[in-house]
Write a protein that holds these residues in place. Structure first.
Motif, mmCIF file in Angstrom:
data_model
loop_
_atom_site.group_PDB
_atom_site.id
_atom_site.type_symbol
_atom_site.label_atom_id
_atom_site.label_comp_id
_atom_site.label_asym_id
_atom_site.label_seq_id
_atom_site.Cartn_x
_atom_site.Cartn_y
_atom_site.Cartn_z
ATOM 1 N N UNK A 43 76.375 16.211 64.494
ATOM 2 C CA UNK A 43 77.679 15.993 63.867
ATOM 3 C C UNK A 43 77.542 15.323 62.509
ATOM 4 N N UNK A 44 76.624 14.373 62.403
ATOM 5 C CA UNK A 44 76.543 13.554 61.192
ATOM 6 C C UNK A 44 75.306 13.849 60.330
ATOM 7 N N UNK A 45 74.613 14.947 60.603
ATOM 8 C CA UNK A 45 73.498 15.367 59.757
ATOM 9 C C UNK A 45 73.640 16.854 59.464
ATOM 10 N N UNK A 46 72.850 17.323 58.513
ATOM 11 C CA UNK A 46 72.860 18.746 58.178
ATOM 12 C C UNK A 46 71.617 19.457 58.710
ATOM 13 N N UNK A 47 71.013 18.925 59.769
ATOM 14 C CA UNK A 47 69.832 19.537 60.379
ATOM 15 C C UNK A 47 70.267 20.806 61.114
ATOM 16 N N UNK A 48 69.583 21.892 60.849
ATOM 17 C CA UNK A 48 69.923 23.154 61.507
ATOM 18 C C UNK A 48 69.439 23.140 62.958
ATOM 19 N N UNK A 49 70.181 23.845 63.803
ATOM 20 C CA UNK A 49 69.828 23.910 65.225
ATOM 21 C C UNK A 49 68.457 24.541 65.424
ATOM 22 N N UNK A 50 68.156 25.600 64.660
ATOM 23 C CA UNK A 50 66.876 26.290 64.796
ATOM 24 C C UNK A 50 65.707 25.371 64.467
ATOM 25 N N UNK A 51 65.816 24.632 63.370
ATOM 26 C CA UNK A 51 64.741 23.715 62.983
ATOM 27 C C UNK A 51 64.561 22.605 64.016
ATOM 28 N N UNK A 52 65.664 22.099 64.520
ATOM 29 C CA UNK A 52 65.598 21.013 65.503
ATOM 30 C C UNK A 52 64.924 21.486 66.789
ATOM 31 N N UNK A 53 65.301 22.688 67.241
ATOM 32 C CA UNK A 53 64.712 23.209 68.468
ATOM 33 C C UNK A 53 63.224 23.513 68.303
ATOM 34 N N UNK A 54 62.819 23.988 67.128
ATOM 35 C CA UNK A 54 61.408 24.266 66.882
ATOM 36 C C UNK A 54 60.563 22.999 66.988
ATOM 37 N N UNK A 55 61.127 21.878 66.585
ATOM 38 C CA UNK A 55 60.399 20.610 66.648
ATOM 39 C C UNK A 55 60.522 19.979 68.020
ATOM 40 N N UNK A 56 61.709 20.067 68.613
ATOM 41 C CA UNK A 56 62.002 19.347 69.853
ATOM 42 C C UNK A 56 61.401 20.026 71.086
ATOM 43 N N UNK A 57 61.383 21.355 71.104
ATOM 44 C CA UNK A 57 60.958 22.090 72.297
ATOM 45 C C UNK A 57 59.525 21.780 72.740
ATOM 46 N N UNK A 58 58.523 21.732 71.844
ATOM 47 C CA UNK A 58 57.167 21.388 72.307
ATOM 48 C C UNK A 58 57.102 20.029 72.989
ATOM 49 N N UNK A 59 57.878 19.077 72.510
ATOM 50 C CA UNK A 59 57.908 17.764 73.156
ATOM 51 C C UNK A 59 58.509 17.845 74.556
ATOM 52 N N UNK A 60 59.509 18.713 74.735
ATOM 53 C CA UNK A 60 60.121 18.874 76.050
ATOM 54 C C UNK A 60 59.094 19.372 77.056
ATOM 55 N N UNK A 61 58.280 20.343 76.637
ATOM 56 C CA UNK A 61 57.243 20.883 77.530
ATOM 57 C C UNK A 61 56.240 19.790 77.904
ATOM 58 N N UNK A 62 55.841 18.991 76.920
ATOM 59 C CA UNK A 62 54.904 17.907 77.191
ATOM 60 C C UNK A 62 55.517 16.872 78.123
ATOM 61 N N UNK A 63 56.771 16.528 77.902
ATOM 62 C CA UNK A 63 57.455 15.520 78.720
ATOM 63 C C UNK A 63 57.581 15.999 80.163
ATOM 64 N N UNK A 64 57.903 17.275 80.354
ATOM 65 C CA UNK A 64 58.031 17.803 81.713
ATOM 66 C C UNK A 64 56.709 17.762 82.467
ATOM 67 N N UNK A 65 55.633 18.101 81.785
ATOM 68 C CA UNK A 65 54.314 18.036 82.437
ATOM 69 C C UNK A 65 53.940 16.590 82.760
ATOM 70 N N UNK A 66 54.279 15.675 81.862
ATOM 71 C CA UNK A 66 53.987 14.257 82.091
ATOM 72 C C UNK A 66 54.814 13.717 83.259
ATOM 73 N N UNK A 67 56.093 14.124 83.328
ATOM 74 C CA UNK A 67 56.965 13.671 84.418
ATOM 75 C C UNK A 67 56.482 14.222 85.763
#
Length: 260
Positions: A43-67
């Motif tokens: 809401x308060x930034x101009x970060x595109x959804x595509x760019x955010x998902x490209x950065x965020x998704x690899x961390x999600x995979x790592x977090x799930x394996x760690x959990x």
């Protein structure tokens, strides 16, 4: 926009909830705050959804394996509750699942807060803010900034070295010994160029009167304005509001102890 917030205030705003979330072992608190962070980000930034998902998704995979690993190897303190299922010789209880989910959500909160800071903060303004607001030595801040600026040039020089080696018939190394020799061929010229660049930068800064003194004037003055404190109060205040809601609803759990 969050990109206009003073970087030092923004760093403190991200750091406080990030540290306190490490104490929360319930699911409700990090889940609600994670949703809040993501909403604020889009809401308060101009970060595109595509760019955010490209950065965020690899961390999600790592977090799930760690959990998953955390769920299987939960300590006795958090293994309470009934057994949900067995995996090989592991018995997975409701307590272990709760701890694993909580760990995953807390990790995602850390990542979301970090991305909120990194993707909306200019490195130069951050260094200037550290000098002016936190009185960090200019020798440290300008040194870090100069090193950060050198990184793209090192990448370019490395590519030039590779192309020069190919022209001279030096192919890609094979085996451990070959890779070690290749590393030496690349590292020595890069190190020599880095020393030359560092000397040039040091001479240029000295010629312009740089002494490392903290009591100096700045062309770009970084000030803490009202909007910075509004951002700080909103982010930190919302975190404590979520903690209070978690306590009121009976979900709050700190270091494995239910607080109600």
């Amino acid at each position: 926009m969050i990109s206009s917030i003073n970087p030092t205030v923004k760093a403190g705003t991200v750091l406080i909830p990030g540290v306190l979330l490490g104490l929360m072992f319930d699911i409700f608190t990090p889940l609600v705050y994670l949703i809040f962070i993501i909403l604020v980000t889009f809401i308060f930034t101009d970060i595109s959804l595509k760019r955010y998902l490209l950065i965020f998704t690899p961390f999600v995979i790592f977090v799930l394996s760690f959990a998953w690993a955390r769920m299987l190897y939960t300590s006795e303190t958090f293994q309470g509750g009934s057994v949900l299922f067995e995996f090989w010789h592991f018995e997975v209880t409701t307590g272990a699942v709760q701890v694993a989910i909580s760990l995953a959500l807390r990790s995602l909160c850390f990542i979301a807060l970090s991305l909120l800071f990194i993707l909306t903060t200019d490195s130069t303004k951050f260094m200037l803010s550290l000098m002016q607001q936190l009185k960090v030595s200019p020798k440290i801040t300008y040194g870090v900034l100069a090193g950060y600026r050198f990184l793209p040039t090192f990448k370019h020089e490395l590519e030039i070295l590779r192309q020069a080696h190919r022209i001279r018939g030096v192919g890609r190394a094979k085996g451990i010994k070959g890779r070690i020799q290749q590393f030496r061929r690349y590292s020595i010229p890069l190190l020599a160029n880095a020393i030359r660049k560092a000397e040039r930068v040091a001479n240029a800064m000295e010629s312009k009167g740089f002494t490392g003194d903290r009591n100096r004037t700045h062309y770009h003055e970084m000030k803490v304005r009202k909007r910075d404190w509004v951002f700080f109060g909103s982010m930190v205040g919302t975190f404590f509001l979520v903690v209070f809601m978690s306590y009121y609803l009976g979900y709050l759990n700190i270091f494995g102890r239910d607080i109600n």
